[in-house]
Design a protein around this motif. Structure first.
Motif, PDB file in Angstrom:
ATOM      1  N   UNK A 114      32.341  24.498  33.056  1.00  0.00           N
ATOM      2  CA  UNK A 114      32.119  24.346  34.197  1.00  0.00           C
ATOM      3  C   UNK A 114      33.419  24.417  35.322  1.00  0.00           C
ATOM      4  N   UNK A 115      34.370  23.743  34.899  1.00  0.00           N
ATOM      5  CA  UNK A 115      35.539  23.888  35.663  1.00  0.00           C
ATOM      6  C   UNK A 115      36.261  25.061  35.688  1.00  0.00           C
ATOM      7  N   UNK A 116      36.008  25.962  34.678  1.00  0.00           N
ATOM      8  CA  UNK A 116      36.785  27.316  34.423  1.00  0.00           C
ATOM      9  C   UNK A 116      35.853  28.406  35.424  1.00  0.00           C
ATOM     10  N   UNK A 117      34.590  28.010  35.395  1.00  0.00           N
ATOM     11  CA  UNK A 117      33.679  28.873  36.210  1.00  0.00           C
ATOM     12  C   UNK A 117      34.154  28.714  37.661  1.00  0.00           C
ATOM     13  N   UNK A 118      34.206  27.217  38.134  1.00  0.00           N
ATOM     14  CA  UNK A 118      34.445  27.007  39.548  1.00  0.00           C
ATOM     15  C   UNK A 118      35.792  27.649  39.965  1.00  0.00           C
ATOM     16  N   UNK A 119      36.758  27.240  39.235  1.00  0.00           N
ATOM     17  CA  UNK A 119      38.083  27.796  39.592  1.00  0.00           C
ATOM     18  C   UNK A 119      38.139  29.156  39.716  1.00  0.00           C
ATOM     19  N   UNK A 120      37.548  29.935  38.612  1.00  0.00           N
ATOM     20  CA  UNK A 120      37.726  31.437  38.708  1.00  0.00           C
ATOM     21  C   UNK A 120      36.873  31.809  39.907  1.00  0.00           C
ATOM     22  N   UNK A 121      35.965  31.064  40.637  1.00  0.00           N
ATOM     23  CA  UNK A 121      35.216  31.838  41.580  1.00  0.00           C
ATOM     24  C   UNK A 121      35.880  31.199  42.973  1.00  0.00           C
ATOM     25  N   UNK A 122      36.360  30.062  43.062  1.00  0.00           N
ATOM     26  CA  UNK A 122      36.646  29.455  44.287  1.00  0.00           C
ATOM     27  C   UNK A 122      38.076  29.774  44.602  1.00  0.00           C
ATOM     28  N   UNK A 123      38.992  29.072  43.376  1.00  0.00           N
ATOM     29  CA  UNK A 123      40.603  29.113  43.429  1.00  0.00           C
ATOM     30  C   UNK A 123      41.101  30.668  43.140  1.00  0.00           C
ATOM     31  N   UNK A 124      40.561  31.370  42.386  1.00  0.00           N
ATOM     32  CA  UNK A 124      41.084  32.813  42.087  1.00  0.00           C
ATOM     33  C   UNK A 124      40.482  33.786  42.731  1.00  0.00           C
ATOM     34  N   UNK A 125      39.336  33.603  43.231  1.00  0.00           N
ATOM     35  CA  UNK A 125      38.354  34.556  44.192  1.00  0.00           C
ATOM     36  C   UNK A 125      37.812  35.415  43.354  1.00  0.00           C
ATOM     37  N   UNK A 126      37.320  35.336  42.019  1.00  0.00           N
ATOM     38  CA  UNK A 126      36.976  36.361  41.306  1.00  0.00           C
ATOM     39  C   UNK A 126      35.335  36.509  41.479  1.00  0.00           C
ATOM     40  N   UNK A 127      34.735  37.581  41.421  1.00  0.00           N
ATOM     41  CA  UNK A 127      33.439  37.597  41.384  1.00  0.00           C
ATOM     42  C   UNK A 127      32.628  36.581  40.825  1.00  0.00           C
ATOM     43  N   UNK A 128      31.428  36.103  41.212  1.00  0.00           N
ATOM     44  CA  UNK A 128      30.453  35.135  40.510  1.00  0.00           C
ATOM     45  C   UNK A 128      30.415  35.499  38.944  1.00  0.00           C
ATOM     46  N   UNK A 129      29.918  36.671  38.805  1.00  0.00           N
ATOM     47  CA  UNK A 129      29.641  36.849  37.367  1.00  0.00           C
ATOM     48  C   UNK A 129      30.545  36.995  36.407  1.00  0.00           C
ATOM     49  N   UNK A 130      31.684  37.452  37.090  1.00  0.00           N
ATOM     50  CA  UNK A 130      32.895  37.627  35.973  1.00  0.00           C
ATOM     51  C   UNK A 130      33.494  35.826  35.557  1.00  0.00           C
ATOM     52  N   UNK A 131      33.360  35.187  36.821  1.00  0.00           N
ATOM     53  CA  UNK A 131      33.600  33.777  36.541  1.00  0.00           C
ATOM     54  C   UNK A 131      32.638  33.250  35.515  1.00  0.00           C
ATOM     55  N   UNK A 132      31.455  33.340  35.595  1.00  0.00           N
ATOM     56  CA  UNK A 132      30.523  32.793  34.725  1.00  0.00           C
ATOM     57  C   UNK A 132      30.809  33.153  33.422  1.00  0.00           C
ATOM     58  N   UNK A 133      31.037  34.644  33.311  1.00  0.00           N
ATOM     59  CA  UNK A 133      31.204  35.191  32.236  1.00  0.00           C
ATOM     60  C   UNK A 133      32.540  34.593  31.550  1.00  0.00           C
ATOM     61  N   UNK A 134      33.613  34.539  32.001  1.00  0.00           N
ATOM     62  CA  UNK A 134      34.654  33.442  31.545  1.00  0.00           C
ATOM     63  C   UNK A 134      34.462  32.258  30.975  1.00  0.00           C
ATOM     64  N   UNK A 135      33.450  31.638  31.815  1.00  0.00           N
ATOM     65  CA  UNK A 135      33.196  30.216  31.554  1.00  0.00           C
ATOM     66  C   UNK A 135      32.334  30.268  30.134  1.00  0.00           C
ATOM     67  N   UNK A 136      31.339  31.309  29.943  1.00  0.00           N
ATOM     68  CA  UNK A 136      31.048  31.379  28.735  1.00  0.00           C
ATOM     69  C   UNK A 136      31.994  31.753  27.583  1.00  0.00           C
ATOM     70  N   UNK A 137      32.921  32.396  27.834  1.00  0.00           N
ATOM     71  CA  UNK A 137      33.777  32.837  26.693  1.00  0.00           C
ATOM     72  C   UNK A 137      34.594  31.707  26.322  1.00  0.00           C
ATOM     73  N   UNK A 138      35.112  30.820  27.344  1.00  0.00           N
ATOM     74  CA  UNK A 138      35.546  29.670  26.843  1.00  0.00           C
ATOM     75  C   UNK A 138      34.738  28.583  26.085  1.00  0.00           C
ATOM     76  N   UNK A 139      33.426  28.418  26.403  1.00  0.00           N
ATOM     77  CA  UNK A 139      32.396  27.584  25.770  1.00  0.00           C
ATOM     78  C   UNK A 139      32.453  28.227  24.498  1.00  0.00           C
ATOM     79  N   UNK A 140      32.201  29.433  24.312  1.00  0.00           N
ATOM     80  CA  UNK A 140      32.049  30.097  22.848  1.00  0.00           C
ATOM     81  C   UNK A 140      33.273  30.100  22.214  1.00  0.00           C
ATOM     82  N   UNK A 141      34.327  30.088  22.636  1.00  0.00           N
ATOM     83  CA  UNK A 141      35.741  30.059  21.897  1.00  0.00           C
ATOM     84  C   UNK A 141      35.827  28.466  21.409  1.00  0.00           C
ATOM     85  N   UNK A 142      35.442  27.959  22.252  1.00  0.00           N
ATOM     86  CA  UNK A 142      35.501  26.363  21.644  1.00  0.00           C
ATOM     87  C   UNK A 142      34.482  25.980  20.464  1.00  0.00           C
ATOM     88  N   UNK A 143      33.391  26.455  20.642  1.00  0.00           N
ATOM     89  CA  UNK A 143      32.175  26.256  19.662  1.00  0.00           C
ATOM     90  C   UNK A 143      32.924  27.057  18.337  1.00  0.00           C
TER      91      UNK A 143
END
Length: 361
Positions: A114-143
């Motif tokens: 969630x923190x990754x999704x929020x920072x990618x969208x708000x802090x880095x200004x990435x499009x929301x779909x990309x921010x969400x995708x990066x969040x899923x990549x992080x979650x999948x990588x941890x798993x």
């Protein structure tokens, strides 16, 4: 020349007696069980039955104690809204527990995603779909990391996920500097992160897309677990990994897939939590999301010994906790009673599981 072979007749008669005897014994075993044994067999074949009975009993008890207000569609759907995050995390935890493992890091994976999704969208200004995708990549990588250490390095799941819990939680605080992303900041950039907070009415009942996603996820996983080879392999690995390996199942691959998918589902829970809570707080990592997910699975009849249970039971388990919490709040009871009753439910669920497992023993 034409005389019958009388020497073979006694042997044949003896075989007939053995066949008849075994048939009678089998018939006795099948039809002459005690009532208790029949109940054990029913519960063993229908693991979601006990939590369903408990859920109905809890609704009736609180409904009688509180009155018609508790039975209103608004109250019951509000319970579903409150358990959406735990229900999704519980589904992720269920996949791991079915392999006779456990994932203590599932809650902090959700928060970090969630923190990754929020920072990618708000802090880095990435499009929301990309921010969400990066969040899923992080979650999948941890798993995937958890699954790799368990399946390939052969480390105990409890120790592995306890260690990654510390690693992921500290990474979350270091990366975010413990700064909360406010709801107004998220809304100013994109509404897509709040997608699962969108609500709609069906009569007087109020649902959110987060509730819909929880139900769709659980039924999708139910189908996968019961009607695909992957699901059957998952149960087989949890029931007896050595026997599964001898039968040709790639147990390491099954374990790796279970933990990786659990991480991806935790990322989905992160997206749902943003819609539910509005803001994104790194401090949510200290909330007992993980314990709540384990609680939902255990109360829902998922065996901690692996290989037995229905993911539908996990959803019911989450609903039981939600009903108890809502009922006690409406009665104005001390919040500690919720903790007390949850503990009683967990111990009872494990005791029932042990009792039911005697059938298979």
């Amino acid at each position: 020349m034409g005389e019958p072979n009388t020497a073979a007749q006694p042997s044949q008669e003896f075989e007939k007696v053995l066949v008849n005897s075994s048939t009678q014994v089998a018939s006795f075993d099948t039809h002459d069980k005690t009532a208790v044994q029949k109940i054990q067999h029913f519960l063993h074949s229908t693991p979601a039955a006990v939590p369903f009975i408990v859920l109905i009993a809890a609704i009736l008890i609180f409904g009688i104690a509180i009155g018609g207000k508790f039975f209103s569609s608004y109250t019951l759907t509000l319970i579903l809204q409150q358990i959406a995050i735990v229900g999704i995390l519980g589904a992720a935890q269920t996949l791991v527990i079915l392999t006779a493992g456990i994932d203590l890091s599932i809650g902090v994976i959700m928060v970090l995603s969630a923190v990754i999704m929020g920072n990618c969208a708000v802090t880095y200004g990435l499009p929301a779909p990309i921010a969400i995708f990066i969040g899923f990549v992080v979650g999948g990588a941890c798993g995937f990391l958890n699954g790799f250490l368990v399946s390939r390095v052969k480390l105990p799941p409890f120790i592995v996920t306890l260690g990654t819990w510390y690693v992921i939680m500290s990474t979350n605080f270091i990366y975010s500097a413990n700064a909360t992303i406010r709801e107004a900041d998220v809304t100013a950039v994109t509404q897509m992160l709040h997608l699962f907070g969108v609500s709609f009415k069906v009569g007087s009942a109020v649902f959110t897309l987060g509730v819909v996603m929880m139900v769709v996820l659980v039924f999708g996983l139910w189908y996968a677990l019961n009607h695909t080879a992957w699901g059957r392999h998952l149960y087989a690995v949890g029931d007896d990994p050595e026997a599964a390996k001898l039968s040709g199942i790639r147990t390491s691959r099954v374990l790796l897939s279970a933990y990786t998918l659990a991480g991806l589902i935790a990322a989905l829970a992160a997206w749902v939590s943003i819609g539910r809570n509005g803001s994104i707080s790194p401090s949510a990592a200290v909330t007992d999301y993980n314990l709540q997910a384990i609680t939902a699975a255990v109360i829902g009849g998922i065996s901690l010994f692996g290989g037995r249970g229905s993911i539908l039971g996990t959803l019911i388990g989450a609903m039981i906790v939600g009903v108890v919490s809502m009922g006690l709040n409406m009665l104005g009871a001390d919040p500690q009673w919720k903790v007390f009753l949850t503990g009683v439910l967990i111990i009872t669920a494990v005791a029932i599981d042990q009792w039911i497992r005697k059938v298979a023993g």
